[in-house]
Motif scaffolding. Structure first.
Motif, PDB file in Angstrom:
ATOM      1  N   ALA A 192       0.763  -1.262   0.054  1.00 15.12           N
ATOM      2  CA  ALA A 192      -0.056  -0.164  -0.119  1.00 15.12           C
ATOM      3  C   ALA A 192       1.009   1.086  -0.058  1.00 15.12           C
ATOM      4  CB  ALA A 192      -1.025   0.041   1.338  1.00 15.12           C
ATOM      5  N   ALA A 193       1.983   1.201   0.735  1.00 17.98           N
ATOM      6  CA  ALA A 193       2.920   2.499   0.910  1.00 17.98           C
ATOM      7  C   ALA A 193       3.618   2.622  -0.484  1.00 17.98           C
ATOM      8  CB  ALA A 193       3.849   2.072   2.106  1.00 17.98           C
ATOM      9  N   VAL A 194       3.933   1.399  -1.134  1.00 18.27           N
ATOM     10  CA  VAL A 194       4.768   1.430  -2.273  1.00 18.27           C
ATOM     11  C   VAL A 194       3.983   2.120  -3.564  1.00 18.27           C
ATOM     12  CG1 VAL A 194       5.548   0.011  -4.186  1.00 18.27           C
ATOM     13  CG2 VAL A 194       6.264  -0.341  -1.752  1.00 18.27           C
ATOM     14  N   GLU A 195       2.507   1.655  -3.468  1.00 17.29           N
ATOM     15  CA  GLU A 195       1.472   1.988  -4.554  1.00 17.29           C
ATOM     16  C   GLU A 195       1.365   3.485  -4.525  1.00 17.29           C
ATOM     17  OE1 GLU A 195      -1.992   0.047  -5.053  1.00 17.29           O
ATOM     18  OE2 GLU A 195      -0.919  -1.995  -5.397  1.00 17.29           O
ATOM     19  N   VAL A 196       1.159   4.088  -3.195  1.00 18.04           N
ATOM     20  CA  VAL A 196       1.008   5.496  -3.100  1.00 18.04           C
ATOM     21  C   VAL A 196       2.144   6.424  -3.365  1.00 18.04           C
ATOM     22  CG1 VAL A 196       1.280   5.624  -0.664  1.00 18.04           C
ATOM     23  CG2 VAL A 196      -0.251   7.266  -1.893  1.00 18.04           C
ATOM     24  N   LEU A 197       3.389   5.889  -2.996  1.00 16.48           N
ATOM     25  CA  LEU A 197       4.556   6.599  -3.439  1.00 16.48           C
ATOM     26  C   LEU A 197       4.886   6.457  -4.994  1.00 16.48           C
ATOM     27  CD1 LEU A 197       7.316   8.030  -2.551  1.00 16.48           C
ATOM     28  CD2 LEU A 197       8.179   5.683  -2.102  1.00 16.48           C
ATOM     29  N   ARG A 198       4.587   5.407  -5.597  1.00 13.77           N
ATOM     30  CA  ARG A 198       4.844   5.255  -6.764  1.00 13.77           C
ATOM     31  C   ARG A 198       3.751   6.255  -7.791  1.00 13.77           C
ATOM     32  NH1 ARG A 198       5.804   0.020 -10.692  1.00 13.77           N
ATOM     33  NH2 ARG A 198       5.946   1.259 -12.514  1.00 13.77           N
ATOM     34  N   ALA A 199       2.652   6.298  -7.261  1.00  7.83           N
ATOM     35  CA  ALA A 199       1.547   7.202  -7.694  1.00  7.83           C
ATOM     36  C   ALA A 199       2.148   8.785  -7.891  1.00  7.83           C
ATOM     37  CB  ALA A 199       0.086   7.196  -7.183  1.00  7.83           C
ATOM     38  N   TRP A 200       2.701   9.005  -6.522  1.00  6.74           N
ATOM     39  CA  TRP A 200       3.407  10.674  -6.331  1.00  6.74           C
ATOM     40  C   TRP A 200       4.344  10.765  -7.251  1.00  6.74           C
ATOM     41  CZ3 TRP A 200       1.894  14.283  -2.794  1.00  6.74           C
ATOM     42  CH2 TRP A 200       2.679  15.541  -2.607  1.00  6.74           C
ATOM     43  N   ILE A 201       5.375   9.622  -7.328  1.00  4.07           N
ATOM     44  CA  ILE A 201       6.591   9.715  -8.037  1.00  4.07           C
ATOM     45  C   ILE A 201       6.102   9.978  -9.623  1.00  4.07           C
ATOM     46  CG2 ILE A 201       8.649   8.433  -9.169  1.00  4.07           C
ATOM     47  CD1 ILE A 201       8.992   7.616  -6.504  1.00  4.07           C
ATOM     48  N   GLU A 202       4.996   9.195 -10.187  1.00  2.52           N
ATOM     49  CA  GLU A 202       4.714   9.421 -11.532  1.00  2.52           C
ATOM     50  C   GLU A 202       4.143  10.665 -11.842  1.00  2.52           C
ATOM     51  OE1 GLU A 202       2.120   6.114 -11.816  1.00  2.52           O
ATOM     52  OE2 GLU A 202       3.977   4.542 -12.324  1.00  2.52           O
ATOM     53  N   LYS A 203       3.520  11.242 -10.594  1.00  5.56           N
ATOM     54  CA  LYS A 203       2.596  12.649 -10.962  1.00  5.56           C
ATOM     55  C   LYS A 203       3.622  14.038 -10.756  1.00  5.56           C
ATOM     56  CE  LYS A 203      -1.527  15.028  -9.901  1.00  5.56           C
ATOM     57  NZ  LYS A 203      -2.658  14.990  -9.229  1.00  5.56           N
ATOM     58  N   TYR A 204       4.732  13.914  -9.613  1.00  3.98           N
ATOM     59  CA  TYR A 204       5.370  15.019  -9.396  1.00  3.98           C
ATOM     60  C   TYR A 204       6.856  14.719  -9.409  1.00  3.98           C
ATOM     61  CZ  TYR A 204       1.068  16.523  -7.132  1.00  3.98           C
ATOM     62  OH  TYR A 204      -0.272  16.653  -6.996  1.00  3.98           O
ATOM     63  N   GLY A 205       7.443  13.362  -9.361  1.00  7.73           N
ATOM     64  CA  GLY A 205       9.063  13.091  -9.304  1.00  7.73           C
ATOM     65  C   GLY A 205       9.272  12.781  -7.838  1.00  7.73           C
ATOM     66  N   ILE A 206      10.613  12.244  -7.874  1.00  7.14           N
ATOM     67  CA  ILE A 206      11.061  11.679  -6.483  1.00  7.14           C
ATOM     68  C   ILE A 206      11.175  12.734  -5.443  1.00  7.14           C
ATOM     69  CG2 ILE A 206      12.872  10.452  -5.630  1.00  7.14           C
ATOM     70  CD1 ILE A 206      13.297   9.079  -8.296  1.00  7.14           C
ATOM     71  N   PRO A 207      10.336  12.539  -4.419  1.00 11.62           N
ATOM     72  CA  PRO A 207      10.487  13.692  -3.191  1.00 11.62           C
ATOM     73  C   PRO A 207      11.943  13.624  -2.577  1.00 11.62           C
ATOM     74  CG  PRO A 207       9.250  11.871  -2.739  1.00 11.62           C
ATOM     75  CD  PRO A 207       9.431  11.413  -3.897  1.00 11.62           C
ATOM     76  N   HIS A 208      12.367  14.554  -1.900  1.00 10.06           N
ATOM     77  CA  HIS A 208      13.667  14.333  -1.210  1.00 10.06           C
ATOM     78  C   HIS A 208      13.705  13.797   0.047  1.00 10.06           C
ATOM     79  CE1 HIS A 208      17.430  16.031   0.084  1.00 10.06           C
ATOM     80  NE2 HIS A 208      17.019  16.460   1.254  1.00 10.06           N
TER      81      HIS A 208
END
Length: 435
Positions: free
Chosen positions: A189-205
């Motif tokens: 669940a954590a991986v999927e929401v992080l992947r959705a964030w990365i695909e939309k905005y990029g890799i957070p710091h």
């Protein structure tokens, strides 16, 4: 209907009383009341003709000329009672109800006007809870510099009777939000929401999370003695992405996402119930297409600095290779690797079997496995495991059988049966007979 006088009107009455007693001149009275001299003459004339009541505003106690028609008010309150009312935990607040009245019912009314109407009718009451005072941490300045991640457990789907987890990510600088509904707060669940964030905005710091085994965990005694670095599966994936994880020591430390959870628990549950959304798949589609764009438009803000701290978005193949579960396993003498109750036969590519060597078994979200040995992917096939040997089941209990051990019993004339002197006499008789 008699109405109380305002503070300004009471002040004017006091000034006029001093003018009447000769204590003040009209010029000084005009200065004290903030009026022109001609206005002060009219105020004095009204005071002399009607007394203190004459200084009240003529519209006091009368309906405002800009008030909404009574029929419109009754229509709006009827819609609120029918569609957006209910018991305290489920009814819509004035702000949310005003939004849906305009968007869904075509009835535009200011939320403060609706709040006043609902309070007068008794369909809305707000009890504020005092909380311990804490100094608020200043926001980060850059978008992507710090993203807070948390799971919120609620009965999001009304009538389902099941508790689900809303995985919520909120940017600290801008309050940009991305959420997904999952069954539990798991690694995937954590991986999927992080992947959705990365695909939309990029890799957070940096990510700001709880101290949970999904994200971070404390080392055990063996790891503390050996100095071994502790990484969860999610932490290992974040390290490969270049994302730092920080653990919050209290809910207040990550107050941005906690307050966002509170907003979702109020607004999202009611919206899902209003639109009769009853499955996680439908809820996630509604979140993605409708709710989150509107939520970010209303609640996000511009960060203090324009620089974006997100790293470039990796391609799909790179994300697939990084966002995988990994476990180390040992190759047996017959080139078989045991993994999660499965036997994986590695195909030999050289005459020398690396028996006893360690390989890395990685598993993707779709369940596909890969086996890596010294940085090279190995070919394998799954084989059936030998059936475990079954011990014979004990027979059903029956009548008790008496089992006796067979004992050899000598004859009655055996020397062992005779006394010593009898045995000696028998021996001498036998010898004499022989002679």
């Amino acid at each position: 209907m008699r109405t109380a006088m305002s503070r300004k009107e009471l002040k004017r009455v006091g000034v006029m009383m001093r003018v009447e007693s000769g204590e003040l001149e009209l010029v000084d009275a005009a200065e004290l009341m903030g009026l022109s001299y001609r206005q002060t003459i009219r105020v004095r004339a009204r005071y002399e003709a009607e007394g203190p009541e004459g200084l009240k505003h003529r519209n006091a106690g009368r309906p405002s000329n800009r008030a909404k028609p009574r029929k419109f008010r009754e229509t709006v309150l009827g819609l609120v009672r029918k569609k957006y009312g209910g018991e305290p935990g489920k009814r819509f607040g004035p702000t949310l109800a005003a939004e849906h009245l305009e968007a869904d019912d075509g009835q535009k009314v200011d939320h403060e006007t609706l709040r006043r109407w609902m309070l007068e009718e008794g369909s809305w009451s707000l009890v504020r809870k005092r909380k311990a005072h804490r100094r608020r941490r200043e926001r980060k300045e850059h978008f992507g510099e710090l993203v807070q991640l948390d799971g919120s457990f609620e009965e999001w789907l009304d009538g389902s009777g099941e508790t689900h987890c809303l995985m919520n990510m909120v940017d600290d600088a801008s309050s940009q939000t991305l959420s997904q509904l999952h069954e539990q707060e798991t690694i995937w669940a954590a991986v999927e929401v992080l992947r959705a964030w990365i695909e939309k905005y990029g890799i957070p710091h940096c990510l700001y999370t709880d101290w949970k085994n999904v994200y971070l965990r404390q080392p055990n005694a063996k790891e503390r003695l050996s100095g071994e670095e502790v990484l969860t599966q999610f932490g290992r994936m974040c390290r490969k992405l270049g994302v730092k994880i920080m653990g919050a020591s209290s809910p207040q430390a990550k107050g941005r996402v906690e307050r966002s959870n509170g907003i979702q628990q109020d607004r999202l549950i009611k919206k899902l119930r209003l639109y009769r959304i009853g499955t996680r798949k439908e809820a996630n589609r509604y979140l993605r297409q409708h709710y989150l764009p509107d939520h970010n438009r209303r609640f996000s803000r511009e960060p203090a600095s324009a620089e974006d701290y997100h790293l470039a978005r990796p391609c799909k193949a790179e994300l697939d290779a990084i966002l995988r579960m990994e476990q180390k396993r040992v190759i047996s003498n017959d080139w078989v690797v045991q993994y999660e109750g499965r036997s994986l036969q590695i195909e030999r590519e050289s005459p020398y079997a690396p028996a006893g060597s360690k390989v890395v078994v990685s598993e993707g979200r779709d369940g596909r496995l890969q086996i890596w040995y010294r940085g090279q992917q190995m070919k394998w096939r799954e084989i059936s495991r030998p059936a475990p040997r079954q011990e014979p089941l004990p027979s059903a209990p029956g009548p008790a059988l008496e089992i006796r051990k067979k004992v050899h019993r000598p004859a009655s004339n055996h020397p062992w049966k005779k006394w010593p002197w009898q045995a000696q006499g028998a021996g001498r008789s036998a010898v004499g007979a022989a002679l």
